[in-house]
Scaffold this active site. Structure first.
Site, mmCIF file in Angstrom:
data_model
loop_
_atom_site.group_PDB
_atom_site.id
_atom_site.type_symbol
_atom_site.label_atom_id
_atom_site.label_comp_id
_atom_site.label_asym_id
_atom_site.label_seq_id
_atom_site.Cartn_x
_atom_site.Cartn_y
_atom_site.Cartn_z
ATOM 1 N N GLY A 1 0.828 -1.206 0.000
ATOM 2 C CA GLY A 1 0.000 0.000 0.000
ATOM 3 C C GLY A 1 0.856 1.247 0.000
ATOM 4 O O GLY A 1 2.049 1.184 -0.281
ATOM 5 N N ASN A 2 0.261 2.395 0.293
ATOM 6 C CA ASN A 2 1.028 3.633 0.404
ATOM 7 C C ASN A 2 0.358 4.556 1.422
ATOM 8 O O ASN A 2 -0.708 4.245 1.948
ATOM 9 C CB ASN A 2 1.178 4.301 -0.973
ATOM 10 C CG ASN A 2 -0.162 4.692 -1.571
ATOM 11 O OD1 ASN A 2 -0.836 5.578 -1.068
ATOM 12 N ND2 ASN A 2 -0.554 4.000 -2.645
ATOM 13 N N TYR A 3 0.997 5.695 1.703
ATOM 14 C CA TYR A 3 0.568 6.567 2.801
ATOM 15 C C TYR A 3 -0.524 7.571 2.427
ATOM 16 O O TYR A 3 -0.813 8.470 3.211
ATOM 17 C CB TYR A 3 1.778 7.333 3.351
ATOM 18 C CG TYR A 3 2.765 6.465 4.081
ATOM 19 C CD1 TYR A 3 2.371 5.771 5.222
ATOM 20 C CD2 TYR A 3 4.079 6.338 3.643
ATOM 21 C CE1 TYR A 3 3.275 4.973 5.909
ATOM 22 C CE2 TYR A 3 4.982 5.548 4.315
ATOM 23 C CZ TYR A 3 4.579 4.873 5.453
ATOM 24 O OH TYR A 3 5.466 4.094 6.127
#
Ligand code: C5P
Length: 222
Positions: free
Chosen positions: A29-31
């Site tokens: 995933g990512n932030y």
């Protein structure tokens, strides 16, 4: 919003990250917080638009009754939802931080720990903005974002062309207070005619007002 400028308009917005499953308990995933996309959806709805908000996993709530929220997890789910909704819209703003790669295979059981190296093979996900760019009709408008660390304007302009966007919103990671997680953003809007409009650092809700204004201009000049 005394005079709503997007009455009878339908707009699609993507927001948030995507999660690409590795096994039943893990993902890539990512932030991305989804804040910019949600602020855009609210601002569009305030201007009278009917908004479809396709969002990856985020901790945000939608408040406006004209926002129809579609929750998805992966890039493929986001792609499918966008293809379904885009044809009926007047415009789409692609604000999601879509994962560029997914694991080639998803393990159906939790992967066990082993000593030493471990590799996960990845494959490219769908480019949703580019897919909509191909489907776009002359009356539809398509807006993208570009988060760049170097050669910002050049990269953003190349993206706008490649994805057939009408304009692109550039966030530079070189600017403090811009980008993921925070409540503020600093943007430059690049248009097809090579015009660059730079804005001050401001709240994402205010940045959304600037972007929606630009979209209103594009929609009323077809
Ligand atoms: O190519 P890049 O990921 O930098 O392009 C960013 C723009 O394209 C953003 O508007 C983003 O929402 C969109 N995008 C997309 N699907 C992808 C990758 C990016 O819609 N798989």
């Amino acid at each position: 919003h005394s005079k709503k400028k997007l009455l009878n308009k339908k707009v699609l917005v993507t927001a948030g990250p995507t999660y690409e499953k590795i096994d039943p308990v893990r993902f890539i995933g990512n932030y991305s917080s989804g804040k910019m996309g949600f602020a855009l959806a609210e601002e569009l709805a305030k201007e009278g638009a009917e908004v479809t908000l396709v969002t990856g996993p985020v901790h945000l709530k939608t408040t406006h009754p004209n926002i129809h929220r579609v929750d998805v997890e992966s890039a493929m789910e986001m792609h499918n939802a966008c293809l379904e909704h885009f044809p009926a819209t007047d415009a789409a703003i692609m604000c999601a931080a879509v994962a560029d790669y997914r694991p080639k295979e998803q393990a159906d059981r939790k992967i066990k720990r082993k000593a030493g190296e471990m590799n996960i093979e990845l494959q490219a996900t769908e480019d949703i903005a580019a897919a909509l760019g191909q489907l776009k009709t002359p009356s539809q408008r398509l807006v993208g974002f570009a988060l760049e660390t170097n050669d910002e304007k050049q990269n953003a302009l190349a993206k706008m062309q490649k994805k057939n966007l009408d304009f692109i919103v550039l966030n530079s990671l070189q600017d403090n207070g811009a980008g993921f997680g925070v409540d503020t953003n600093k943007i430059t809007i690049l248009s097809k005619d090579n015009n660059a409009q730079e804005f001050e650092l401001k709240q994402k809700t205010e940045v959304a007002v600037d972007i929606v204004k630009k979209l209103i201009g594009e929609l009323t000049n077809d």
